[in-house]
Design an enzyme around this catalytic site. Structure first.
Site, short mmCIF file in Angstrom:
data_model
loop_
_atom_site.label_atom_id
_atom_site.label_comp_id
_atom_site.label_asym_id
_atom_site.label_seq_id
_atom_site.Cartn_x
_atom_site.Cartn_y
_atom_site.Cartn_z
N SER A 130 0.82 -1.22 0.00
CA SER A 130 0.00 0.00 0.00
C SER A 130 0.85 1.27 0.00
CB SER A 130 -0.92 0.00 1.22
OG SER A 130 -0.15 -0.08 2.42
N ASP A 301 -2.60 7.18 10.19
CA ASP A 301 -2.64 5.85 10.79
C ASP A 301 -1.29 5.36 11.29
OD1 ASP A 301 -1.34 5.38 8.43
OD2 ASP A 301 -2.86 4.05 7.57
N HIS A 304 1.05 5.06 6.82
CA HIS A 304 1.09 5.71 5.52
C HIS A 304 1.49 7.17 5.66
CE1 HIS A 304 -1.71 2.27 4.96
NE2 HIS A 304 -0.98 2.12 3.87
#
Length: 826
Positions: A130, A301, A304
């Site tokens: 991600s 978070d 990221h």
């Protein structure tokens, strides 16, 4: 001995004061003596500084420093390891506001059109988890700023730009395992469509699924070793980057991610470095990791990166891919240097031949040489030297060319060769205002009594040009143009230079009546010599150094206005007041000429777009920059001429009181004008500080900048005590203000003023001090060289001068033709 003599004089003066005033109290005498000792210490301090730190010694020191720096940087390049590509990807510092400064080079901010041009018909593949997906989105947002992150999280995502036939894909492979290896193997087959650029990275999922176990780390090394072989094969046909893991904010991580610690990430990064360091073609991408160290605390978070930091990583990647293709002037990272063109090679040969001729003349013993003090052609009084300078012999003139050749070599090394480093500008209020305070403290320290007390006398105008130039230099190196209030005040300083141009040349022609060709050529040569040499050596158009074309143009306009029939001089006007109306009529005609050009862009472009005149005014094939610069300060020169006319008429009629210590006007008038000047000065500053956009305020600037200029002149000159002193520190810089303005482009700033020259890497403060010291010494030496060569190139004999001008015109035509042919040759 000298200090003892001064002390004795001070003691004698103190005793005389005591004898003359025996009734003074002891306290008053002590205070008076303390004040005298303070003044004495102040005078001695300046005397000691001036005695031991001469400009000649400074130039010798700067020459030694330059030689040492050349040796240091050359050795670092060859033996220190790494190049600007490696620095871009791995080293640097985060300046704030999403600005990343790579170590030793500049990063270009790519726009959508540039990115599409670079990546036309290319395939780009992002492979990983991600966080690589985040980098993918930031990358395509450079290409298409409207693109949103609308893809599914754990699936492949594709992007295509039809106009450039560009394909960018994100492939979801969160672990470095067999699946990733098989994807890479498929691309290595000869029949498959291979991506031109591959960006790979993964680690967090391996840590998460195996709870950070040592066995998982060992398996990661094994898998990466197998993958590295195929990455190396792909790198034979394109570019391959392995993305090192960014840090996390451990406190903000969710419970199912708590095992992803910075310690674990460092272990995985070390493993990747150990495996891939032996793969010379695979590049390690670590810049975003360095930037994330400063910003990970802003993560939503904890895993990221914030959007700004991701954009930094994408821009670093774009610079690594595109700089060598598009060669942006402010993108020195990862960029190969173009070879010298024909004119640059010819100029090098010319300077080398000058050195050989100098050696021959030196051996033959031709020593006729005297270096006179260079007059200031932009001075407001046009004074002649006290003694006539001895004409230069052939050795002296060739020696001047040799010195110029050495300096031009330094210019080339600084801003065209890959020797010294460059960094981009980053504006903060402290980088502009703190140096400003420093220079004004120095300016106050070096105050002297003025020899003359006339309004705008020579020492005062030198002082004015000096502090304005220093402010402009600080403005340029700090990148203060980003701050609109500072930008608007600096615009006034540029207008003030042009105001002085109108004032000074009008005063000279009005008082002296010297419209001869010799005077014109002297002024034009001194204004343009350095710029014309730089145009050839640095391969830049004449308009690039915009201020010199601007001043040159206005000098020609002033000359044409006053030289045309009827020539009206002060002597003629004294006989009949009607001639004053003739001068006003000429100024009115000039005003109409300015308005015609200002309000008819088509006429303006039609005049200045004709070859070969266009070569003087075009920049990047357009005269838009010349139009903007000319229009912005179009009334400043005529304001200066009108002010000079009014002042000289009032002076001749003895309306002004210009004696030492006397106010310029009668007490009531002086107080009223001084009050109004302060009010208008402050009012303009408040207006300039409230500007919202440059465009909005630039529309008003031509009409109201004169308010600030006139207010300053009156504040500086109405009080008699203010006219009686000046700053010798500022005046010294004022005498070389033109050279300072031009030289800053390449040996103080870098990348054609887009960045900052780095002579001392890793220490910005020391770097600025060293580069400034060298820069000032070079500017002063060039002013002397220009003066030396002006005596040779511009002879007083009219016939010889016409021959020189004919030869110069022929040479200019040849240079223009060579430049045109070199541009047309691919």
């Amino acid at each position: 001995m000298e200090m003892e003599a001064v002390l004795n004089e001070a003691v004698q003066a103190r005793d005389a004061d005591r004898e003359a005033a025996p009734q003074q109290s002891c306290t008053g005498a002590c205070c008076h003596g303390g004040a005298k000792m303070a003044v004495l210490a102040y005078s001695l301090g300046k005397r000691e500084i001036n005695q031991h730190f001469t400009i000649k010694n400074a130039k010798l020191i700067s020459l030694v420093i330059v030689i040492l720096l050349l040796v240091f940087h050359t050795a670092s390049r060859y033996y220190g390891g790494g190049d600007s590509c490696e620095w871009l990807l791995s080293k640097g510092r985060y300046l704030g506001e999403n600005i990343w400064q790579p170590y030793g080079c500049m990063m270009h901010k790519y726009k959508s059109t540039e990115a599409k041009t670079c990546l036309t018909e290319k395939r780009v593949a992002f492979i990983g988890d991600s966080r690589v997906r985040q980098l993918f989105y930031s990358f395509i947002k450079i290409i298409d700023p409207e693109r949103r992150e609308d893809g599914n999280k754990h699936e492949d995502i594709s992007f295509e730009d039809e106009t450039s036939s560009l394909h960018v894909d994100f492939l979801w492979y969160p672990e470095a395992n067999n699946s990733m290896k098989e994807r890479l193997i498929a691309w290595t087959h000869e029949t498959s469509v291979k991506p031109d650029i591959v960006i790979v990275g993964a680690a967090t999922w391996s840590i998460k699924f195996h709870s950070g176990s040592s066995e998982a780390l060992q398996q990661y090394k094994v898998n990466l070793t197998a993958i590295a072989v195929h990455l190396e094969r792909l790198a034979e046909h394109g570019e391959v980057y392995w993305v090192l893991q960014d840090p996390v904010n451990e406190e903000a991580l969710s419970e199912n991610r708590k095992m992803i610690t910075n310690q674990q990430l460092e272990l995985y990064n070390e493993a990747a470095v150990d495996v891939l360091n032996g793969r010379s073609r695979v590049k390690l991408f670590a810049a975003s990791r360095q930037a994330a160290l400063e910003t990970i605390g802003q993560s939503d978070d904890g895993l990221h990166l914030p959007e700004g930091t991701r954009s930094v990583g994408a821009m670093v990647l774009m610079n690594s891919v595109c700089n060598k293709l598009l060669r942006p002037i402010d993108g020195s990272c990862c960029q190969t240097l173009p070879p010298p063109n024909l004119l640059q090679k010819l100029s090098a040969c010319f300077f080398l031949c000058s050195a050989l001729i100098f050696l021959v003349l030196h051996v033959l013993g031709n020593n006729r040489h005297r270096r006179p003090v260079p007059p200031d052609v932009e001075s407001l009084e046009g004074k002649k030297p006290a003694t006539a300078a001895v004409p230069l012999g052939p050795k002296a003139s060739v020696q001047a060319l040799c010195r110029m050749g050495i300096i031009m070599g330094y210019f080339y090394l600084c801003d065209r060769a890959d020797v010294f480093m460059k960094e981009q500008k980053f504006y903060t209020h402290s980088t502009f205002f703190i140096p400003l305070i420093y220079i004004f403290v120095l300016g106050v320290f070096y105050n002297e009594s003025s020899k003359e007390t006339k309004l705008l006398n020579r020492e005062q105008t030198d002082e004015w040009k000096g502090w304005m130039q220093l402010v402009i230099l600080i403005y340029h190196i700090s990148g203060a143009s980003a701050f609109v209030p500072v930008y608007m005040h600096v615009r006034v300083l540029v207008a003030a230079y042009l105001f002085q141009t109108g004032y000074g040349h009008f005063s000279f022609f009005w008082l002296k009546g010297d419209f001869g060709l010799y005077r014109v050529c002297q002024v034009l040569f001194r204004l343009n010599f350095l710029v014309l040499v730089l145009c050839v050596v640095m391969d830049r158009p004449y308009q690039f150094y915009y201020f010199v074309p601007l001043v040159t143009f206005w000098f020609v306009v002033i000359y044409a206005t006053l030289a045309m029939w009827p020539q009206i001089l002060q002597k003629k006007a004294n006989n009949s007041g009607m001639w004053h109306l003739g001068v006003l009529a000429k100024l009115l005609g000039l005003l109409l000429f300015i308005c015609l050009f200002a309000f008819s862009q088509s006429i303006f472009e039609g005049v200045f777009s004709v070859w070969p005149i266009s070569k003087l005014f075009e920049l990047n094939g357009s005269i838009h920059e010349w139009w903007f610069r000319w229009k912005l300060d179009r009334f400043a020169v005529i304001h200066g001429m009108l002010f000079a006319f009014i002042y000289l008429v009032l002076q001749k009629r003895q309306v002004l009181s210009e004696g030492k210590g006397e106010a310029l006007f009668r007490a009531k008038v002086s107080n009223l004008l001084l009050f109004l000047s302060v009010v208008f000065f402050i009012t303009y500053s408040i207006w300039a500080s409230s500007c919202k956009t440059k465009t909005e305020c630039n529309e008003m600037h031509p009409y109201i900048s004169v308010v600030q200029i006139l207010a300053f002149i009156l504040i500086r000159n109405i009080p008699g005590y203010a006219r009686s002193i000046y700053s010798s520190f500022f005046a010294w810089f004022g005498k070389i203000s033109l050279e300072l303005f031009i030289c800053q482009y390449h040996i103080w700033l870098a990348a054609d003023t887009k960045g900052i020259l780095v002579l001392i890497p890793g220490n910005p403060s020391l770097n600025i001090m060293v580069s400034t010291f060298i820069f000032v010494c070079v500017a002063h030496e060039i002013s002397l060289i220009t003066n030396d060569l002006a005596q040779v190139v511009i002879p007083k004999d009219s016939v010889a001068l016409l021959k020189r001008l004919g030869a110069l015109g022929l040479c200019s035509l040849v240079v223009l033709l060579l430049a045109r042919s070199s541009q047309s040759t691919p």
